[in-house]
Design an enzyme around this catalytic site. Sequence first.
Site, PDB file in Angstrom:
ATOM      1  N   GLY A 138       0.781  -1.228   0.000  1.00 22.15           N
ATOM      2  CA  GLY A 138       0.000   0.000   0.000  1.00 22.15           C
ATOM      3  C   GLY A 138       0.813   1.278   0.000  1.00 22.15           C
ATOM      4  O   GLY A 138       0.300   2.341   0.357  1.00 22.15           O
ATOM      5  N   HIS A 415       0.060  -2.695 -14.020  1.00 16.84           N
ATOM      6  CA  HIS A 415       0.536  -1.594 -13.186  1.00 16.84           C
ATOM      7  C   HIS A 415       1.797  -1.913 -12.388  1.00 16.84           C
ATOM      8  O   HIS A 415       2.276  -1.056 -11.632  1.00 16.84           O
ATOM      9  CB  HIS A 415      -0.578  -1.159 -12.235  1.00 16.84           C
ATOM     10  CG  HIS A 415      -1.726  -0.478 -12.919  1.00 16.84           C
ATOM     11  ND1 HIS A 415      -2.707  -1.175 -13.597  1.00 16.84           N
ATOM     12  CD2 HIS A 415      -2.047   0.827 -13.036  1.00 16.84           C
ATOM     13  CE1 HIS A 415      -3.586  -0.314 -14.091  1.00 16.84           C
ATOM     14  NE2 HIS A 415      -3.216   0.893 -13.774  1.00 16.84           N
ATOM     15  N   LYS A 588      -8.368 -30.357 -28.662  1.00 18.33           N
ATOM     16  CA  LYS A 588      -7.442 -30.923 -27.673  1.00 18.33           C
ATOM     17  C   LYS A 588      -8.156 -30.858 -26.330  1.00 18.33           C
ATOM     18  O   LYS A 588      -8.428 -29.777 -25.801  1.00 18.33           O
ATOM     19  CB  LYS A 588      -6.134 -30.139 -27.626  1.00 18.33           C
ATOM     20  CG  LYS A 588      -5.153 -30.695 -26.592  1.00 18.33           C
ATOM     21  CD  LYS A 588      -3.848 -29.924 -26.591  1.00 18.33           C
ATOM     22  CE  LYS A 588      -2.924 -30.552 -25.544  1.00 18.33           C
ATOM     23  NZ  LYS A 588      -2.667 -29.673 -24.412  1.00 18.33           N
TER      24      LYS A 588
END
Length: 747
Positions: A138, A415, A588
Amino acid sequence: MSRRARHLNCSDLESTQDTRQAGGTAVAVSSGSYRGIDQVTATLTAGRPTRRGATSPAGRDSSMLPRPAGCDRRSSFTIKWLTTDLRWAKGMTGTPDVLIVGGGVMGLAIALKLRQASLSVTVLSRNFLEGASHVAAGMLAPGAEDLPPGPLLDLCRQSLQRYPDWVQKLESLTGQSVGYWPNGILAPRWQRPVDVSDRPDTQGRWIDAAQLSHYQPGLPTELAGAWWYEEEGQVDPRSLSHTLLTAAREAGVEIHEGVEVQGFVQRSGQVQQVQTTAGPMRADHYVLATGAWSNDLLPIPVTPLKGQMAAVQVPPDAAPAQPLQRVLFGEDKIYIVPRRNGRIVLGATCEDVSFTPGITAAGMAHLFSKAVQLYPPLRDFPVQETWWGFRPTTPDEAPILGPSTCQNLTLATGHHRNGILLMPITAEIVSDYILGRVTPLLAPFTWQRFERSTPALPVPLPTTPAMTLLATPSSPNQAPQGFEDTPLEIAGRKFTSRLMTGTGKYSDFEVMRQAIAASGSEIVTVAVRRVQTNAPGHEGLAEALDWSKIWMLPNTAGCKTAEEAVRVARLGREMAKLLGQEDNNFVKLEVIPDAKYLLPDPIGTLEAAEQLAKEGFAVLPYINADPLLAKRLEEVGCVTVMPLGSPIGSGQGIRNAANIKIIIENANVPVVVDAGIGTPSEAATAMEMGADALLINTAIAKAQNPVVMGQAMGMATIAGRMAHTSGRIPIKAYASASSPLSGRITE
């Protein structure tokens, strides 16, 4: 014509009556007049802004809007909204204006901004706790991160300036705290920099060692000083995530938890719908905000960067209760983030290990060692928690924002270490773009920058050592003259190459295209959720490969049950038709409920194979090297069997050769060794054992030079096939001289 929402204070509403047309019927709204309709906040909307890329006018009027400043969330006064279109008055249960894929802080923040602009918004989240925000520290640290001057630093600074306003509005709306603490960041240095002049771009200034104790007691005396960033600080990302979730729900955002998006269905430059585990979903506009998992849906250069973290707790009898008052940011990117409640967060390792989960002893040892070195009192604090997560990283470590190649699909991902910091500005500029308001801040972060020979952002890109190919990529690998081999035949279709490749994990489409061409592969497998007719990247997948020359093998990657695999296989067949392969019924088959080792479910695979064979599919099942299962799959109609050499992407090579040999000896259909091959020598070994073909993806895509490795794998496949058909010499227990004994010179 676009019109802005008109916001009213609560005091205004008591004497306000608003009359408008809704579906041709006049609708009156006044205080306390109606009951039985969802209560909405004190905001009246005079119209909806036009959405970028919308295929048709929405024709809708009412919506639930965030509470404007000045309205008490506990007030008993509400507005009852009556409309002829009850779906939109009651929480957008129809087609929303915007559908956001990704329920992390980025997706929720964008959703909140769009609701403030009166758009109806739906958010799809596979797992709310999976986002990078839940494992972040943070920090709000553009200066401490030491970003170079340029667009990324400018974007981070702009976002930092918006944080106080975002915090005030979120906490006012929800009554919850996000843990915002602008307590400044110290970046200690063991050696004094040559240049200690102030840094005006980030408001950073140098603090000599003699002054450090005034900023933070308890730091090592050996430090030469520290950079001080007084404008920076932190939020608690877990609190922020939950507050955003609450705010979005209260604003009327429709949130679907536990829904996984499998792919975007596109046509003519528009997303038509998203395919999900809950069925198809449609909207006028779409946003991709899935962080480290973005490349699962679109071939954009976003990869996971693992970080291991820990938290310690200040002992309850300590004085003061929180001795660390500043965020500490070390030279080696180790950071120490204090919380007001006595918790201290330590982060983080940077590991390029894909999505490998778990805490490691080495990771924790590195983290604790560096953290204690930076702040010695930590050595006596008890460990409270350890965890890990995955950052979404791009080659230049900057986000991908704004338009895609689809008019109604917007990107908000990649980001890296700055997701929490960039949340406010990303929400603002992405929502503005969708609403038709473009800011200059957006342009440098387009996905198109990765096409350029010179990067647009001043961050160094990784380089790959140059090598010279033995043949050009446009000239596929071919067996030497004199060697004649029968073609590989699957479900009546013949192929010259015995090497199948994939499209996943490449850095971009150009590298993928060259590597596949260099390998000589004629069958390329594609996860159905990745099939795009016009996807972001260098170009769409349909244009990246020449599907008139390459046979597409849709696969059901990501399916955990037989039922899910059958549904995805059907979608894959339709996707192949869109690429011009009308007669392609190949699939597949992968049924993999095991997320750690990615081992296939034998029972689910058999059930799905039997159903798909009945529906006319040519089924190529991915299985463990189980001879009995292989025979049973052949009996239910599978056209190949594909035993794994070792776990997917592990590069461990052929770990179960004995079982694979038994499968080869007893099979009446081609045997394709799939998964685990890491080197050309292992590819050659599998072919020498008698395998009919190989499927190799990770070993090529993640090589330092994928193009050269693609060619090497193609050559190894040919060499192994030639060796198998030529017949090896018998193995003897004794020596046999190479030179003849007759005619030798004797003593």
